[in-house]
Design an enzyme around this catalytic site. Structure first.
Site, short mmCIF file in Angstrom:
data_model
loop_
_atom_site.label_atom_id
_atom_site.label_comp_id
_atom_site.label_asym_id
_atom_site.label_seq_id
_atom_site.Cartn_x
_atom_site.Cartn_y
_atom_site.Cartn_z
N LYS A 138 0.86 -1.18 0.00
CA LYS A 138 0.00 0.00 0.00
C LYS A 138 0.89 1.22 0.00
O LYS A 138 2.01 1.19 0.51
CB LYS A 138 -0.89 0.02 1.24
P1 NAD Z 1 -12.97 7.64 -2.83
O1 NAD Z 1 -12.00 8.67 -2.39
O2 NAD Z 1 -13.33 7.52 -4.27
O3 NAD Z 1 -14.36 7.81 -2.01
C1 NAD Z 1 -14.42 7.86 -0.61
C2 NAD Z 1 -15.84 8.27 -0.20
O4 NAD Z 1 -15.96 8.16 1.22
C3 NAD Z 1 -16.17 9.73 -0.54
O5 NAD Z 1 -17.52 9.81 -0.93
C4 NAD Z 1 -15.97 10.45 0.81
O6 NAD Z 1 -16.74 11.65 0.92
C5 NAD Z 1 -16.48 9.38 1.75
N1 NAD Z 1 -16.06 9.51 3.13
C6 NAD Z 1 -14.83 9.76 3.61
N2 NAD Z 1 -14.87 9.81 4.96
C7 NAD Z 1 -16.16 9.56 5.31
C8 NAD Z 1 -16.84 9.45 6.54
N3 NAD Z 1 -16.20 9.61 7.70
N4 NAD Z 1 -18.18 9.18 6.53
C9 NAD Z 1 -18.84 9.01 5.38
N5 NAD Z 1 -18.24 9.09 4.18
C10 NAD Z 1 -16.93 9.36 4.15
O7 NAD Z 1 -12.40 6.25 -2.28
P2 NAD Z 1 -12.78 4.77 -2.78
O8 NAD Z 1 -11.78 4.35 -3.80
O9 NAD Z 1 -14.24 4.70 -3.07
O10 NAD Z 1 -12.43 3.93 -1.46
C11 NAD Z 1 -13.37 3.76 -0.40
C12 NAD Z 1 -12.93 2.59 0.45
O11 NAD Z 1 -12.89 1.41 -0.35
C13 NAD Z 1 -11.53 2.71 1.08
O12 NAD Z 1 -11.52 2.03 2.32
C14 NAD Z 1 -10.65 1.95 0.08
O13 NAD Z 1 -9.45 1.49 0.68
C15 NAD Z 1 -11.60 0.82 -0.26
N6 NAD Z 1 -11.30 0.11 -1.51
C16 NAD Z 1 -11.22 0.80 -2.69
C17 NAD Z 1 -10.98 0.08 -3.87
C18 NAD Z 1 -10.96 0.76 -5.21
O14 NAD Z 1 -10.88 0.04 -6.22
N7 NAD Z 1 -11.07 2.07 -5.29
C19 NAD Z 1 -10.78 -1.30 -3.83
C20 NAD Z 1 -10.87 -1.96 -2.59
C21 NAD Z 1 -11.15 -1.24 -1.46
#
Ligand code: NAD
Length: 448
Positions: A138
């Protein structure tokens, strides 16, 4: 069904730190209050439980609890105004036993080394569980991307990439998007790496734009995988998706498409939140219209087709399915007793603390762990890397059917393991993954 909901009675070591080796490699400050859970303490306690279950040695436990390689970098940025700023960045490679390291790059102001260590460890288990030939890694940069212009984000991304260049590569460690980064970030990383190599290296990152060798279906892969697992989990507890309701925390890359795919599967999504607030409509939110509102305003707040609710209340809505798809540690001992869902499917990494896990298990809530539920992204990242290395691209329907097949076979595998041993899905998934990594490690042996 009751087997996987039942609390495990196994006795385990409670934490890698209590196994007596934590301080050997961790120089990071520990929380002042020992009871405060952090992503790293959560990840280590999940590992300790799996190690206890599998009967692994202390030496192997120590190897698995400790990243193989960590790089901290100071990244200077020349702002558009001409002033310069400095940001701290990290790349942690947790394990290479089953192949090159793989994991996302996060841009968020509170990123720190311990968080990146936890996320790298979870990547190792996720890749092993889904049987993709990678270890876990990561990256993180402690920056708020919303405060910067595109030109500044490009410069800081290129400089961060240059700083970690010695340890990444298509056979070493392959970054991908995560919170605060996207396919444009990956395009800049690929270009920086390629310019330094003297030739184009599409296999250095995944989650690239399709026109640069990205895969069909990668952008929505995590959300599609979350949806496949959510539908299977609802049916497993006897709920028909078309008569089920759902709440989704986070409306970013994972949450927005997960909400959309759930609606396409006839689930009624009544609540959605982001970091600014939450919205609710008992009759079901119009997710397409909500997406338009977010694209126009930057937040779900103020959406006309719903009533506003507190962000924290989204997690305790009386729904069938809760999909936390934002950040770590949002389900904790302070709110797990009030979670109203029957099924929790972890779109985010590490949204549930071990204490919340115990509380929800006792309350009969089925929690599908992150390393299974959100693995769709790394599966299609693997497909993208295979395609880039072969310079041969697959059709969208091929990608999607292979993704569905892998997600559902992992679901069956974890469910079977959990039912056979009376374990929670998280303990079963972690134990299966740790067992595979431990086996690879033992077969390779120690050098010298
Ligand atoms: P992103 O930045 O695209 O979106 C994050 C979202 O979460 C935004 O809408 C933000 O406003 C919201 N957010 C942040 N803090 C918050 C809170 N305290 N309460 C409510 N909403 C909140 O990120 P993403 O890529 O969608 O990732 C989200 C999660 O999924 C992370 O934990 C990431 O590690 C995990 N993840 C992402 C992927 C991927 O392919 N992008 C794959 C596996 C896991």
């Amino acid at each position: 069904m009751t087997d996987v909901l039942a609390a495990t009675t196994m006795s385990t070591a409670t934490d890698a730190s209590q196994a007596g080796f934590e301080t050997a490699t961790s120089s990071a400050p520990q929380p002042a209050d020992a009871h405060v859970a952090t992503p790293l303490s959560d990840a280590r306690s999940q590992l300790a439980e799996a190690v206890g279950l599998l009967g692994l040695t202390d030496g192997l436990h120590q190897m698995l609890a400790t990243p193989r390689r960590e790089l901290s970098v100071a990244v200077p940025l020349r702002m558009d105004s001409g002033e310069s700023r400095l940001y701290l960045g990290y790349r942690v490679q947790h394990n290479f036993s089953r192949g090159p390291a793989k994991g996302g790059l996060r841009y968020a102001p509170n990123v720190n080394l311990d968080e990146v260590r936890a996320l790298a460890m979870w990547m190792t288990w996720k890749c092993a569980l889904l049987d993709v030939p990678y270890g876990g890694a990561k990256g993180g940069l402690a920056i708020d991307p919303r405060e910067h212009s595109m030109a500044e984000l490009e410069r800081v991304t290129r400089r961060y990439t240059s700083e970690i260049l010695p340890i990444i590569g298509p056979e070493r460690d392959i970054p991908a998007p995560d919170i605060g980064t996207d396919e444009q970030t990956m395009a800049w990383m690929m270009d920086t790496y390629s310019v330094n190599s003297g030739y184009t290296v599409p296999g250095i990152v995944t989650g690239k734009p399709i026109s640069l060798g990205g895969s069909q279906g990668r952008a929505s892969a995590t959300s599609r995988g979350v949806t496949h697992i959510a539908l299977a989990a609802l049916r497993h507890v006897g709920l028909e998706p078309s008569r089920s309701t759902a709440a989704v925390q986070g409306f970013g890359k994972v949450g927005a498409d997960a909400a959309r795919f759930l609606v396409e599967a006839s689930v009624t999504v009544t609540g959605v939140s982001d970091q600014y607030g939450a919205v609710f409509n008992a009759a079901g939110l119009d997710i397409e219209a909500l997406g338009d509102h977010v694209r126009a305003t930057g937040s779900v707040v103020g959406f006309a087709g719903a009533e506003p609710i507190e962000g924290a209340d989204l997690l305790t809505l009386e729904v069938d399915l809760l999909v936390p798809a934002a950040v770590e540690g949002v389900l904790h001992d302070g709110n797990a007793g009030r979670v109203g869902a029957k099924v929790v499917v972890e779109g985010a990494n590490g949204p549930t603390t071990p204490a919340a896990d115990r509380i929800m298990r006792e309350r009969g809530i089925l929690v599908v762990p992150d390393i299974l539920a959100n693995a769709g992204g790394v599966i299609v990242s693997y497909f993208e890397w295979v395609q880039a290395n072969q310079a041969y691209w697959w059709r969208a329907d091929e990608v999607e059917s292979r993704l569905e097949e892998r997600m559902l076979s992992a679901w069956q595998c974890v469910l079977g393991y959990a039912v056979a041993r009376g374990l929670s899905l998280r303990t079963a998934a972690t134990a299966l993954a740790v067992e595979r990594v431990a086996e690879a490690h033992k077969l390779r042996g120690l050098y010298p």
